[in-house]
Design a protein around this motif. Structure first.
Motif, mmCIF file in Angstrom:
data_model
loop_
_atom_site.group_PDB
_atom_site.id
_atom_site.type_symbol
_atom_site.label_atom_id
_atom_site.label_comp_id
_atom_site.label_asym_id
_atom_site.label_seq_id
_atom_site.Cartn_x
_atom_site.Cartn_y
_atom_site.Cartn_z
ATOM 1 N N ARG A 110 -31.890 -46.829 37.968
ATOM 2 C CA ARG A 110 -32.218 -45.889 39.040
ATOM 3 C C ARG A 110 -31.737 -44.504 38.646
ATOM 4 N NH1 ARG A 110 -29.269 -49.485 43.567
ATOM 5 N NH2 ARG A 110 -27.728 -49.239 41.904
ATOM 6 N N PRO A 111 -32.495 -43.447 38.962
ATOM 7 C CA PRO A 111 -32.127 -42.098 38.511
ATOM 8 C C PRO A 111 -30.857 -41.574 39.183
ATOM 9 C CG PRO A 111 -34.002 -42.010 40.018
ATOM 10 C CD PRO A 111 -33.762 -43.462 39.722
ATOM 11 N N LEU A 112 -29.939 -41.089 38.357
ATOM 12 C CA LEU A 112 -28.753 -40.389 38.849
ATOM 13 C C LEU A 112 -28.935 -38.883 38.777
ATOM 14 C CD1 LEU A 112 -25.843 -42.440 37.193
ATOM 15 C CD2 LEU A 112 -26.523 -42.459 39.601
ATOM 16 N N ALA A 113 -29.596 -38.438 37.712
ATOM 17 C CA ALA A 113 -29.865 -37.010 37.531
ATOM 18 C C ALA A 113 -31.245 -36.867 36.909
ATOM 19 C CB ALA A 113 -28.804 -36.377 36.639
ATOM 20 N N PRO A 114 -32.081 -35.975 37.417
ATOM 21 C CA PRO A 114 -33.444 -35.846 36.911
ATOM 22 C C PRO A 114 -33.520 -35.013 35.632
ATOM 23 C CG PRO A 114 -33.078 -34.246 38.641
ATOM 24 C CD PRO A 114 -31.807 -35.051 38.539
ATOM 25 N N LYS A 115 -34.668 -35.047 35.014
ATOM 26 C CA LYS A 115 -34.950 -34.172 33.882
ATOM 27 C C LYS A 115 -34.996 -32.734 34.387
ATOM 28 C CE LYS A 115 -38.500 -33.303 30.363
ATOM 29 N NZ LYS A 115 -39.816 -33.752 29.828
ATOM 30 N N ARG A 116 -34.311 -31.817 33.693
ATOM 31 C CA ARG A 116 -34.286 -30.425 34.142
ATOM 32 C C ARG A 116 -33.814 -29.519 33.011
ATOM 33 N NH1 ARG A 116 -29.917 -33.217 35.355
ATOM 34 N NH2 ARG A 116 -27.887 -32.293 35.837
ATOM 35 N N ALA A 117 -33.758 -28.216 33.300
ATOM 36 C CA ALA A 117 -33.331 -27.228 32.307
ATOM 37 C C ALA A 117 -32.327 -26.281 32.954
ATOM 38 C CB ALA A 117 -34.526 -26.454 31.769
ATOM 39 N N LEU A 118 -31.325 -25.876 32.177
ATOM 40 C CA LEU A 118 -30.298 -24.952 32.661
ATOM 41 C C LEU A 118 -30.361 -23.646 31.874
ATOM 42 C CD1 LEU A 118 -27.219 -27.373 32.877
ATOM 43 C CD2 LEU A 118 -28.795 -26.746 34.712
ATOM 44 N N PRO A 119 -30.361 -22.508 32.557
ATOM 45 C CA PRO A 119 -30.377 -21.224 31.849
ATOM 46 C C PRO A 119 -28.998 -20.893 31.277
ATOM 47 C CG PRO A 119 -30.274 -20.849 34.212
ATOM 48 C CD PRO A 119 -30.411 -22.335 34.032
ATOM 49 N N TYR A 120 -28.991 -20.164 30.191
ATOM 50 C CA TYR A 120 -27.728 -19.749 29.579
ATOM 51 C C TYR A 120 -27.851 -18.342 28.998
ATOM 52 C CZ TYR A 120 -29.848 -20.511 24.963
ATOM 53 O OH TYR A 120 -30.663 -20.423 23.868
ATOM 54 N N ASP A 121 -26.718 -17.685 28.877
ATOM 55 C CA ASP A 121 -26.601 -16.456 28.094
ATOM 56 C C ASP A 121 -25.827 -16.715 26.810
ATOM 57 O OD1 ASP A 121 -27.887 -14.607 29.979
ATOM 58 O OD2 ASP A 121 -26.171 -15.065 31.280
ATOM 59 N N ILE A 122 -24.832 -17.586 26.916
ATOM 60 C CA ILE A 122 -24.071 -18.048 25.754
ATOM 61 C C ILE A 122 -24.051 -19.578 25.821
ATOM 62 C CG2 ILE A 122 -21.828 -18.109 24.606
ATOM 63 C CD1 ILE A 122 -21.266 -15.349 25.803
ATOM 64 N N LEU A 123 -24.384 -20.216 24.710
ATOM 65 C CA LEU A 123 -24.442 -21.679 24.670
ATOM 66 C C LEU A 123 -23.477 -22.199 23.612
ATOM 67 C CD1 LEU A 123 -25.743 -24.413 25.417
ATOM 68 C CD2 LEU A 123 -27.547 -23.914 23.750
ATOM 69 N N VAL A 124 -22.692 -23.185 23.992
ATOM 70 C CA VAL A 124 -21.749 -23.817 23.064
ATOM 71 C C VAL A 124 -22.083 -25.304 22.979
ATOM 72 C CG1 VAL A 124 -19.338 -24.299 22.510
ATOM 73 C CG2 VAL A 124 -19.937 -22.171 23.692
ATOM 74 N N LEU A 125 -22.399 -25.775 21.786
ATOM 75 C CA LEU A 125 -22.698 -27.184 21.562
ATOM 76 C C LEU A 125 -21.438 -27.877 21.051
ATOM 77 C CD1 LEU A 125 -26.204 -26.907 19.854
ATOM 78 C CD2 LEU A 125 -25.683 -27.325 22.272
ATOM 79 N N ALA A 126 -20.961 -28.843 21.829
ATOM 80 C CA ALA A 126 -19.769 -29.615 21.467
ATOM 81 C C ALA A 126 -20.071 -31.085 21.730
ATOM 82 C CB ALA A 126 -18.574 -29.138 22.274
ATOM 83 N N ILE A 127 -21.149 -31.574 21.123
ATOM 84 C CA ILE A 127 -21.678 -32.885 21.465
ATOM 85 C C ILE A 127 -21.104 -34.009 20.607
ATOM 86 C CG2 ILE A 127 -23.805 -32.045 22.491
ATOM 87 C CD1 ILE A 127 -25.218 -32.412 19.875
ATOM 88 N N GLY A 128 -20.083 -33.714 19.815
ATOM 89 C CA GLY A 128 -19.341 -34.748 19.115
ATOM 90 C C GLY A 128 -20.120 -35.415 17.996
ATOM 91 N N SER A 129 -19.782 -36.658 17.724
ATOM 92 C CA SER A 129 -20.398 -37.414 16.643
ATOM 93 C C SER A 129 -20.717 -38.819 17.125
ATOM 94 C CB SER A 129 -19.452 -37.474 15.436
ATOM 95 O OG SER A 129 -18.225 -38.091 15.799
ATOM 96 N N ARG A 130 -21.485 -39.522 16.328
ATOM 97 C CA ARG A 130 -21.847 -40.901 16.610
ATOM 98 C C ARG A 130 -21.651 -41.735 15.351
ATOM 99 N NH1 ARG A 130 -21.411 -38.874 20.725
ATOM 100 N NH2 ARG A 130 -22.822 -38.804 22.532
ATOM 101 N N SER A 131 -21.572 -43.048 15.529
ATOM 102 C CA SER A 131 -21.411 -43.930 14.377
ATOM 103 C C SER A 131 -22.603 -43.815 13.436
ATOM 104 C CB SER A 131 -21.261 -45.379 14.840
ATOM 105 O OG SER A 131 -20.063 -45.557 15.554
ATOM 106 N N ASN A 132 -22.319 -43.899 12.147
ATOM 107 C CA ASN A 132 -23.350 -43.816 11.115
ATOM 108 C C ASN A 132 -23.569 -45.217 10.549
ATOM 109 O OD1 ASN A 132 -25.073 -43.153 9.063
ATOM 110 N ND2 ASN A 132 -23.731 -41.647 8.098
ATOM 111 N N ASP A 133 -24.732 -45.804 10.819
ATOM 112 C CA ASP A 133 -24.981 -47.175 10.349
ATOM 113 C C ASP A 133 -25.561 -47.213 8.938
ATOM 114 O OD1 ASP A 133 -27.639 -46.461 10.633
ATOM 115 O OD2 ASP A 133 -28.004 -47.757 12.364
ATOM 116 N N PHE A 134 -25.830 -46.035 8.354
ATOM 117 C CA PHE A 134 -26.330 -45.924 6.980
ATOM 118 C C PHE A 134 -27.601 -46.751 6.765
ATOM 119 C CE2 PHE A 134 -21.694 -45.396 6.837
ATOM 120 C CZ PHE A 134 -21.609 -44.110 6.300
#
Length: 442
Positions: A110-134
């Motif tokens: 069930r949807p908790l948050a819909p698809k949408r877009a947020l405006p920015y003037d300064i954007l910081v990406l800090a999305i971390g890492s994920r396991s590498n299965d090679f």
């Protein structure tokens, strides 16, 4: 002459994507410096509702650390007066300056948050890492990962259910024992192995009588490289391997995994190992979405290439930091490693960097100070090296190393909760640990 009214310029909109070590730290700092005074609108985006310090995920997953130490992002954002938005980051519209978010659903879809877009003037990406299965066959289908709070919770639940099924007889095993396999002997792999041994002992003391036998639970660590903790000095690697063997953990180096099947791990030399629970911790890389960002250049481990200022090569208004950023490390003539220490230092630096950008001042270049490494081995043990101008490089282990490891967690909580709350939480946590179960059993 009629007076001309001058409109007050709107405060800049700063959007931080990712509520890990770097993202939450930065959001907290900017809200205190800019948000409270109305000098900027701070928004933090994440697909999880809570934050866990990533170096402690193995403790949450094993159940030896309670989930009461999670930080609610809704409560934290309210207290620090920044905006929290639940959403899964999927892209950037650089022309319109929009962060694109995919919908987030609950376990019942069930949807908790819909698809949408947020405006920015300064954007910081800090999305971390994920396991590498090679590209190893069967990993995605038959292995558990340990990258996010939700994965830690799932692993803890699977581990508890596995031990319960073993005790009640619902789990039919040919050799009447449990076999837990961790693939990868980096920090996550070796720390999880030691924590699982601690958890097995706690299960035995809490009604799971079948695991009281010394040989009832086999915990093995498989590593393709010649030694564990290949990124750390050899003396640290040797000490950690010795500690693991003292905990009766089967460490196999030079063991390359060819494929994973249900209940079995196939090695490249033809060996087949049975496994009731398999965890993949063999490496990390940037999340897949990084490679899908149009116009951005990627580097080692699929990470976003950034300048020494932490600005992406594609756009001066977009920064990247932490595990997802491929930042130059001139001292080593390479890129900075994906470590919590790097993320913490970059978050502190980014606070000053954004303040300078808003004020129209020149930006500075990030300089990393390596203070060493610590690896936690069981409840009271740890091994590591500390580095500094005054002390050089020293190796520590045992009680002192464990206290140093715990102090890093406290410093992180202090940076995001404040000194008073972090100190009070540590005191209450220490007191409650004497009366609460040492293992999460529900």
């Amino acid at each position: 002459m009629p007076q001309t009214s001058q409109q007050t310029p709107k405060p800049p909109r700063i959007v931080i994507v990712g509520a890990g070590t770097a993202g939450l730290n930065l959001a907290t700092r900017l809200s205190r410096r800019l948000g409270h005074a109305g000098k900027a609108e701070i928004t933090l985006v994440d697909e999880n509702l809570s934050h866990m310090w990533k170096p402690s995920l193995h403790e949450f997953a094993a159940g030896t650390k309670g989930f009461d130490e999670e930080i609610s992002l809704l409560e934290h954002s309210h207290r620090n007066e920044y905006n929290f938005r639940l959403g899964r980051f999927v892209g950037i519209d650089r022309e319109k300056r929009l962060v694109q978010l995919q919908a987030v659903n609950d376990p019942a879809n069930r949807p908790l948050a819909p698809k949408r877009a947020l405006p920015y003037d300064i954007l910081v990406l800090a999305i971390g890492s994920r396991s590498n299965d090679f590209g190893t066959p069967g990993v995605a289908e038959h292995c558990m990962m340990l990258d996010t709070p939700s994965q830690a919770k799932r692993l803890q639940a699977e581990l508890l259910n596995l031990f319960l099924r073993f005790q009640t007889g619902a789990l039919c095993t040919s050799n009447d024992k449990l076999e837990l396999t961790i693939i990868g002997a980096g920090a996550t792999g070796v720390e999880l192995a030691a924590e699982l041994r601690e958890a097995a002992g706690q299960f035995a003391r809490n009604g799971i009588h079948k695991v009281r036998r010394p040989d009832a639970v086999t915990i093995r660590v498989l590593e393709a490289a010649p030694r564990v903790l290949g990124a750390l000095p050899e003396n640290i690697s040797a000490k950690v391997e010795r500690h693991l063997r003292e905990l009766h953990i089967d460490v196999q180096t030079g063991a390359k995994v060819a494929r994973i099947e249900p209940g079995a791990v196939h090695l490249a030399d033809g060996t087949v190992l049975s496994s009731n629970l398999t965890v993949w911790a063999a490496g990390v890389r940037a999340p897949e979405v990084v490679g899908q960002l149009e116009g951005f250049e990627t580097g080692s481990l699929g990470r976003l290439k950034v300048r020494p200022t932490l600005q992406t090569l594609a756009d001066d208004r977009i920064y990247a930091l932490g595990d997802c950023a491929d930042c130059p490390w001139p001292a080593k003539e390479s890129s900075l490693p994906p470590r919590a220490q790097v993320a913490t230092q970059q978050a502190e630096f980014m606070e000053r960097q954004i303040l300078a950008q808003i004020a129209g001042k020149p930006l500075k270049e990030f300089s990393y100070a390596d203070h060493g490494s610590l690896v936690a081995i069981s409840n009271e043990g740890a091994v590591g090296s500390l580095m500094g101008k005054a002390i050089g490089t020293i190796t520590i282990e045992g009680w002192l190393a464990r206290r140093a490891y715990r102090s890093l967690h406290f410093l992180h909580r202090k940076s995001v909760l404040g000194t008073w709350r972090a100190t009070l939480g540590a005191l209450l946590g220490g007191a409650s640990s004497r009366i609460r179960p040492k293992l999460k059993l529900h």
